[in-house]
Design a protein around this motif. Structure first.
Motif, PDB file in Angstrom:
ATOM      1  N   SER A 112      62.074  40.805 121.735  1.00 16.26           N
ATOM      2  CA  SER A 112      63.417  41.272 122.057  1.00 16.26           C
ATOM      3  C   SER A 112      63.256  42.634 122.790  1.00 16.26           C
ATOM      4  O   SER A 112      62.444  43.270 122.630  1.00 16.26           O
ATOM      5  CB  SER A 112      64.197  41.244 120.870  1.00 16.26           C
ATOM      6  N   SER A 113      64.479  42.924 123.401  1.00 15.70           N
ATOM      7  CA  SER A 113      64.667  44.189 124.072  1.00 15.70           C
ATOM      8  C   SER A 113      66.222  44.512 124.186  1.00 15.70           C
ATOM      9  O   SER A 113      66.993  43.748 124.265  1.00 15.70           O
ATOM     10  CB  SER A 113      63.979  44.126 125.468  1.00 15.70           C
ATOM     11  N   ILE A 114      66.397  45.903 124.232  1.00 13.92           N
ATOM     12  CA  ILE A 114      67.687  46.492 124.110  1.00 13.92           C
ATOM     13  C   ILE A 114      67.873  47.736 125.254  1.00 13.92           C
ATOM     14  O   ILE A 114      66.785  48.414 125.144  1.00 13.92           O
ATOM     15  CB  ILE A 114      68.092  46.890 122.712  1.00 13.92           C
ATOM     16  N   CYS A 115      68.786  47.770 125.870  1.00 12.26           N
ATOM     17  CA  CYS A 115      69.252  48.810 126.792  1.00 12.26           C
ATOM     18  C   CYS A 115      70.654  49.025 126.943  1.00 12.26           C
ATOM     19  O   CYS A 115      71.320  48.398 126.184  1.00 12.26           O
ATOM     20  CB  CYS A 115      68.653  48.471 128.094  1.00 12.26           C
ATOM     21  N   ASP A 140      62.992  32.808 123.784  1.00 14.12           N
ATOM     22  CA  ASP A 140      63.533  31.679 123.330  1.00 14.12           C
ATOM     23  C   ASP A 140      63.287  31.282 121.881  1.00 14.12           C
ATOM     24  O   ASP A 140      63.947  30.650 121.107  1.00 14.12           O
ATOM     25  CB  ASP A 140      63.155  30.607 124.221  1.00 14.12           C
ATOM     26  N   SER A 141      61.969  31.474 121.516  1.00 13.82           N
ATOM     27  CA  SER A 141      61.467  31.154 120.187  1.00 13.82           C
ATOM     28  C   SER A 141      62.062  31.793 118.912  1.00 13.82           C
ATOM     29  O   SER A 141      62.242  31.400 117.861  1.00 13.82           O
ATOM     30  CB  SER A 141      59.964  31.458 120.136  1.00 13.82           C
ATOM     31  N   VAL A 142      62.985  32.979 119.149  1.00 15.39           N
ATOM     32  CA  VAL A 142      63.659  33.543 118.154  1.00 15.39           C
ATOM     33  C   VAL A 142      65.310  33.897 118.538  1.00 15.39           C
ATOM     34  O   VAL A 142      65.883  34.210 117.548  1.00 15.39           O
ATOM     35  CB  VAL A 142      63.125  34.946 118.163  1.00 15.39           C
ATOM     36  N   LYS A 143      65.669  33.118 119.640  1.00 14.10           N
ATOM     37  CA  LYS A 143      67.184  33.172 119.840  1.00 14.10           C
ATOM     38  C   LYS A 143      67.735  32.705 118.695  1.00 14.10           C
ATOM     39  O   LYS A 143      67.579  31.286 118.441  1.00 14.10           O
ATOM     40  CB  LYS A 143      67.465  32.703 121.304  1.00 14.10           C
ATOM     41  N   GLY A 144      68.933  33.258 118.397  1.00 15.97           N
ATOM     42  CA  GLY A 144      69.738  32.685 117.327  1.00 15.97           C
ATOM     43  C   GLY A 144      69.243  32.935 115.922  1.00 15.97           C
ATOM     44  O   GLY A 144      70.142  32.860 114.881  1.00 15.97           O
ATOM     45  N   ARG A 145      67.966  33.599 115.718  1.00 12.96           N
ATOM     46  CA  ARG A 145      67.538  33.723 114.405  1.00 12.96           C
ATOM     47  C   ARG A 145      67.540  35.257 114.322  1.00 12.96           C
ATOM     48  O   ARG A 145      67.492  35.923 113.274  1.00 12.96           O
ATOM     49  CB  ARG A 145      66.025  33.202 114.091  1.00 12.96           C
ATOM     50  N   PHE A 146      67.124  36.170 115.395  1.00 12.92           N
ATOM     51  CA  PHE A 146      66.819  37.496 115.222  1.00 12.92           C
ATOM     52  C   PHE A 146      67.764  38.182 116.184  1.00 12.92           C
ATOM     53  O   PHE A 146      68.416  37.830 116.927  1.00 12.92           O
ATOM     54  CB  PHE A 146      65.334  37.831 116.191  1.00 12.92           C
ATOM     55  N   THR A 147      68.112  39.460 115.506  1.00  9.43           N
ATOM     56  CA  THR A 147      69.077  40.462 116.322  1.00  9.43           C
ATOM     57  C   THR A 147      68.634  41.844 116.321  1.00  9.43           C
ATOM     58  O   THR A 147      68.121  42.484 115.371  1.00  9.43           O
ATOM     59  CB  THR A 147      70.481  40.408 115.320  1.00  9.43           C
ATOM     60  N   LEU A 164      65.188  45.235 113.976  1.00 11.45           N
ATOM     61  CA  LEU A 164      65.253  44.077 114.539  1.00 11.45           C
ATOM     62  C   LEU A 164      65.473  43.280 113.163  1.00 11.45           C
ATOM     63  O   LEU A 164      64.609  42.948 112.267  1.00 11.45           O
ATOM     64  CB  LEU A 164      63.491  43.552 115.098  1.00 11.45           C
ATOM     65  N   GLN A 165      66.389  42.722 113.068  1.00 10.93           N
ATOM     66  CA  GLN A 165      66.901  41.682 111.870  1.00 10.93           C
ATOM     67  C   GLN A 165      66.442  40.274 112.298  1.00 10.93           C
ATOM     68  O   GLN A 165      66.623  39.489 113.054  1.00 10.93           O
ATOM     69  CB  GLN A 165      68.386  41.868 111.768  1.00 10.93           C
ATOM     70  N   MET A 166      65.569  39.875 111.218  1.00 10.01           N
ATOM     71  CA  MET A 166      64.816  38.661 111.435  1.00 10.01           C
ATOM     72  C   MET A 166      65.410  37.637 110.123  1.00 10.01           C
ATOM     73  O   MET A 166      65.068  38.053 109.196  1.00 10.01           O
ATOM     74  CB  MET A 166      63.547  38.583 111.433  1.00 10.01           C
ATOM     75  N   ASN A 167      66.096  36.656 110.598  1.00 13.43           N
ATOM     76  CA  ASN A 167      66.561  35.569 109.569  1.00 13.43           C
ATOM     77  C   ASN A 167      65.806  34.238 109.926  1.00 13.43           C
ATOM     78  O   ASN A 167      65.451  34.005 110.980  1.00 13.43           O
ATOM     79  CB  ASN A 167      68.143  35.412 109.850  1.00 13.43           C
ATOM     80  N   SER A 168      66.008  33.367 108.833  1.00 17.29           N
ATOM     81  CA  SER A 168      65.316  31.978 109.014  1.00 17.29           C
ATOM     82  C   SER A 168      63.953  32.204 109.620  1.00 17.29           C
ATOM     83  O   SER A 168      63.526  31.399 110.383  1.00 17.29           O
ATOM     84  CB  SER A 168      66.325  31.119 109.964  1.00 17.29           C
ATOM     85  N   LEU A 169      63.068  32.759 108.908  1.00 15.77           N
ATOM     86  CA  LEU A 169      61.816  33.200 109.063  1.00 15.77           C
ATOM     87  C   LEU A 169      60.967  31.724 109.093  1.00 15.77           C
ATOM     88  O   LEU A 169      61.224  31.136 108.265  1.00 15.77           O
ATOM     89  CB  LEU A 169      61.100  34.307 108.714  1.00 15.77           C
ATOM     90  N   LYS A 170      60.176  31.659 110.065  1.00 21.47           N
ATOM     91  CA  LYS A 170      58.931  30.481 110.132  1.00 21.47           C
ATOM     92  C   LYS A 170      57.885  30.946 110.034  1.00 21.47           C
ATOM     93  O   LYS A 170      57.305  31.945 110.414  1.00 21.47           O
ATOM     94  CB  LYS A 170      59.254  29.827 111.393  1.00 21.47           C
ATOM     95  N   PRO A 171      56.889  30.163 109.506  1.00 17.96           N
ATOM     96  CA  PRO A 171      55.276  30.479 109.495  1.00 17.96           C
ATOM     97  C   PRO A 171      54.973  31.102 110.762  1.00 17.96           C
ATOM     98  O   PRO A 171      54.052  31.969 111.043  1.00 17.96           O
ATOM     99  CB  PRO A 171      54.641  29.273 108.953  1.00 17.96           C
ATOM    100  N   GLU A 172      55.385  30.447 111.913  1.00 16.66           N
ATOM    101  CA  GLU A 172      54.806  30.803 113.200  1.00 16.66           C
ATOM    102  C   GLU A 172      55.253  32.245 113.813  1.00 16.66           C
ATOM    103  O   GLU A 172      54.974  32.747 114.691  1.00 16.66           O
ATOM    104  CB  GLU A 172      55.288  29.839 114.246  1.00 16.66           C
ATOM    105  N   ASP A 173      56.413  32.837 112.927  1.00 15.90           N
ATOM    106  CA  ASP A 173      56.715  34.256 113.017  1.00 15.90           C
ATOM    107  C   ASP A 173      55.665  35.337 112.768  1.00 15.90           C
ATOM    108  O   ASP A 173      55.809  36.323 112.855  1.00 15.90           O
ATOM    109  CB  ASP A 173      58.066  34.472 112.625  1.00 15.90           C
ATOM    110  N   THR A 174      54.683  34.741 111.800  1.00 16.51           N
ATOM    111  CA  THR A 174      53.646  35.636 111.309  1.00 16.51           C
ATOM    112  C   THR A 174      52.951  36.354 112.371  1.00 16.51           C
ATOM    113  O   THR A 174      52.495  35.812 113.433  1.00 16.51           O
ATOM    114  CB  THR A 174      52.659  34.775 110.360  1.00 16.51           C
ATOM    115  N   ALA A 175      52.962  37.915 112.484  1.00 15.33           N
ATOM    116  CA  ALA A 175      52.286  38.569 113.325  1.00 15.33           C
ATOM    117  C   ALA A 175      52.439  39.988 113.052  1.00 15.33           C
ATOM    118  O   ALA A 175      53.195  40.534 112.171  1.00 15.33           O
ATOM    119  CB  ALA A 175      52.855  38.367 114.725  1.00 15.33           C
TER     120      ALA A 175
END
Length: 125
Positions: A49-52, A62-69, A81-92
């Motif tokens: 994600s990025s903000i300006c 696309d993989s985080v759209k609708g879940r992260f803010t 970075l607010q991360m909701n509905s986390l999935k195992p593939e978000d591990t990093a």
């Protein structure tokens, strides 16, 4: 001295939430483009994600759209970075990055001048 410090990572169950913080010193985040990247074991670092534009423009993978803010608090000179509905593939390991110059491609690592040390996010039951 320019510095970015990430915090807020940890272990969370699938479906859970975490809020990552990127505390900046030595520059003003409201004047910069700030992005979040992540890197999983054995994989290349990817943009999340990025903000300006004083928070007026935000983009998401696309993989985080609708879940992260992504958001910023100018009084604290911090990007979140607010991360909701986390999935195992978000591990990093999640990294915060910033640029105080023109950004042509906010998804490119080379667009950013400053990087934090990273914070580990693990999503597992």
């Amino acid at each position: 001295q320019v510095q970015l410090v990430e915090s807020g990572g940890g272990l969370v169950q699938p479906g859970g939430s975490l809020r990552l913080s990127c505390a900046a010193s030595g520059f003003i985040v409201d004047d910069d483009v700030v992005g979040w990247f992540r890197q999983a074991p054995g994989k290349e670092r990817e943009g999340v994600s990025s903000i300006c534009c004083s928070g007026g423009t935000t983009i998401y993978a696309d993989s985080v759209k609708g879940r992260f803010t992504i958001s910023q608090d100018n009084a604290k000179n911090t990007v979140y970075l607010q991360m909701n509905s986390l999935k195992p593939e978000d591990t990093a390991i999640y990294y915060c990055a910033a640029s105080d110059s023109l950004v042509r491609d906010p998804w490119a690592e080379d667009s950013y001048d400053y990087w934090g040390q990273g914070t580990q996010v693990t999503v597992s039951s």
